[in-house]
Design a protein around this motif. Structure first.
Motif, short mmCIF file in Angstrom:
data_model
loop_
_atom_site.label_atom_id
_atom_site.label_comp_id
_atom_site.label_asym_id
_atom_site.label_seq_id
_atom_site.Cartn_x
_atom_site.Cartn_y
_atom_site.Cartn_z
N GLY A 1 0.82 -1.21 0.00
CA GLY A 1 0.00 0.00 0.00
C GLY A 1 0.86 1.25 0.00
N ARG A 2 0.34 2.28 -0.66
CA ARG A 2 1.07 3.55 -0.74
C ARG A 2 1.32 4.16 0.65
NH1 ARG A 2 3.57 5.19 -4.99
NH2 ARG A 2 1.82 5.37 -6.42
N MET A 3 0.45 3.82 1.62
CA MET A 3 0.57 4.40 2.95
C MET A 3 1.56 3.64 3.83
SD MET A 3 -1.42 6.86 2.41
CE MET A 3 -1.77 7.73 3.92
N VAL A 4 2.06 2.52 3.32
CA VAL A 4 3.04 1.76 4.09
C VAL A 4 4.39 2.46 3.95
CG1 VAL A 4 4.21 -0.45 4.31
CG2 VAL A 4 1.80 -0.38 3.73
N ASP A 5 5.04 2.65 5.07
CA ASP A 5 6.29 3.40 5.09
C ASP A 5 7.44 2.51 4.63
OD1 ASP A 5 8.15 5.34 5.48
OD2 ASP A 5 8.31 5.02 7.64
N LEU A 6 7.46 2.26 3.33
CA LEU A 6 8.39 1.28 2.79
C LEU A 6 8.57 1.58 1.31
CD1 LEU A 6 9.43 -1.41 4.18
CD2 LEU A 6 7.68 -2.55 2.88
N ASP A 7 9.76 1.55 0.83
CA ASP A 7 9.99 1.78 -0.59
C ASP A 7 9.76 0.47 -1.36
OD1 ASP A 7 11.12 2.01 -3.15
OD2 ASP A 7 12.47 3.60 -2.47
N PRO A 8 8.75 0.44 -2.23
CA PRO A 8 8.41 -0.80 -2.94
C PRO A 8 9.59 -1.35 -3.74
CG PRO A 8 6.75 0.89 -3.35
CD PRO A 8 7.87 1.56 -2.61
N GLU A 9 10.40 -0.46 -4.29
CA GLU A 9 11.54 -0.90 -5.10
C GLU A 9 12.61 -1.56 -4.22
OE1 GLU A 9 13.22 -2.20 -8.08
OE2 GLU A 9 11.27 -1.25 -8.30
N HIS A 10 12.80 -1.01 -3.02
CA HIS A 10 13.75 -1.62 -2.08
C HIS A 10 13.26 -2.98 -1.63
CE1 HIS A 10 15.65 2.48 -0.83
NE2 HIS A 10 16.10 2.04 -1.98
N LEU A 11 11.96 -3.08 -1.38
CA LEU A 11 11.40 -4.36 -0.96
C LEU A 11 11.58 -5.40 -2.05
CD1 LEU A 11 9.79 -6.01 1.13
CD2 LEU A 11 7.71 -5.29 -0.05
N ARG A 12 11.34 -4.97 -3.30
CA ARG A 12 11.47 -5.89 -4.41
C ARG A 12 12.92 -6.40 -4.52
NH1 ARG A 12 11.97 -7.05 -9.71
NH2 ARG A 12 13.53 -5.42 -9.95
N ALA A 13 13.85 -5.47 -4.39
CA ALA A 13 15.27 -5.85 -4.47
C ALA A 13 15.64 -6.82 -3.36
CB ALA A 13 16.14 -4.60 -4.40
N MET A 14 15.10 -6.56 -2.16
CA MET A 14 15.38 -7.42 -1.02
C MET A 14 14.83 -8.83 -1.24
SD MET A 14 16.41 -7.91 2.15
CE MET A 14 16.75 -6.28 2.80
N LEU A 15 13.57 -8.91 -1.72
CA LEU A 15 12.96 -10.21 -1.96
C LEU A 15 13.69 -10.96 -3.07
CD1 LEU A 15 9.19 -9.23 -1.64
CD2 LEU A 15 10.49 -10.69 -0.08
N CYS A 16 14.12 -10.23 -4.09
CA CYS A 16 14.86 -10.85 -5.19
C CYS A 16 16.15 -11.48 -4.68
CB CYS A 16 15.19 -9.82 -6.27
SG CYS A 16 13.80 -9.40 -7.31
N SER A 17 16.81 -10.79 -3.76
CA SER A 17 18.07 -11.33 -3.26
C SER A 17 17.84 -12.54 -2.36
CB SER A 17 18.87 -10.25 -2.54
OG SER A 17 18.27 -9.94 -1.31
N LEU A 18 16.66 -12.57 -1.70
CA LEU A 18 16.35 -13.71 -0.83
C LEU A 18 15.81 -14.90 -1.62
CD1 LEU A 18 14.61 -11.81 2.10
CD2 LEU A 18 16.83 -12.92 2.17
N LEU A 19 15.26 -14.60 -2.79
CA LEU A 19 14.65 -15.65 -3.61
C LEU A 19 15.31 -15.67 -4.99
CD1 LEU A 19 10.89 -14.88 -2.87
CD2 LEU A 19 12.14 -16.85 -2.00
N PRO A 20 16.49 -16.24 -5.07
CA PRO A 20 17.15 -16.28 -6.38
C PRO A 20 16.32 -17.09 -7.39
CG PRO A 20 18.41 -17.51 -4.72
CD PRO A 20 17.24 -16.93 -4.03
#
Ligand SMILES: [Zn+2]
Length: 107
Positions: A33-52
């Motif tokens: 959600g836009r109101m979540v204090d989190l950068d969606p692009e950073h989250l995506r990068a983090m998940l990508c690194s955890l899930l090769p």
């Protein structure tokens, strides 16, 4: 909550739902959600690194409010309620942080 913790919790929930073996995860879709204090692009990068080798899609959900007085739903930037002018509203969308879809193949 840090980005690492958020990603960890999402994956914990995901693994609890997937079959333990005989399944190869190919992709996940995350709603943020836009109101979540989190950068969606950073989250995506983090998940990508955890899930090769897993495709990670992140969808941003625009905030939507619901008027507590007249029940109208309206975008966050039109606050207060464009129908009755009431400032009392609750967030119905925009606070999401969840994996909405996971796909893969049986091996
Ligand atoms: Zn209203």
């Amino acid at each position: 909550m840090s980005l690492t913790e958020v990603a960890g919790q999402l994956l914990e929930g995901l693994h609890a739902q997937l079959p333990g073996s005989g399944f190869r995860l190919a992709g996940i879709e995350v709603q943020v959600g836009r109101m979540v204090d989190l950068d969606p692009e950073h989250l995506r990068a983090m998940l990508c690194s955890l899930l090769p080798r897993v495709e990670v899609r992140v969808t941003v959900v625009e905030p939507l409010l619901k008027c507590k007085d007249c029940g109208a739903e309206y975008p966050h930037d039109e606050h207060p309620c464009p129908v009755c002018g009431s400032p009392n509203a609750e967030l119905v969308h925009g606070g999401e942080l969840q994996i909405v879809r996971a796909w893969g193949e049986t091996i």
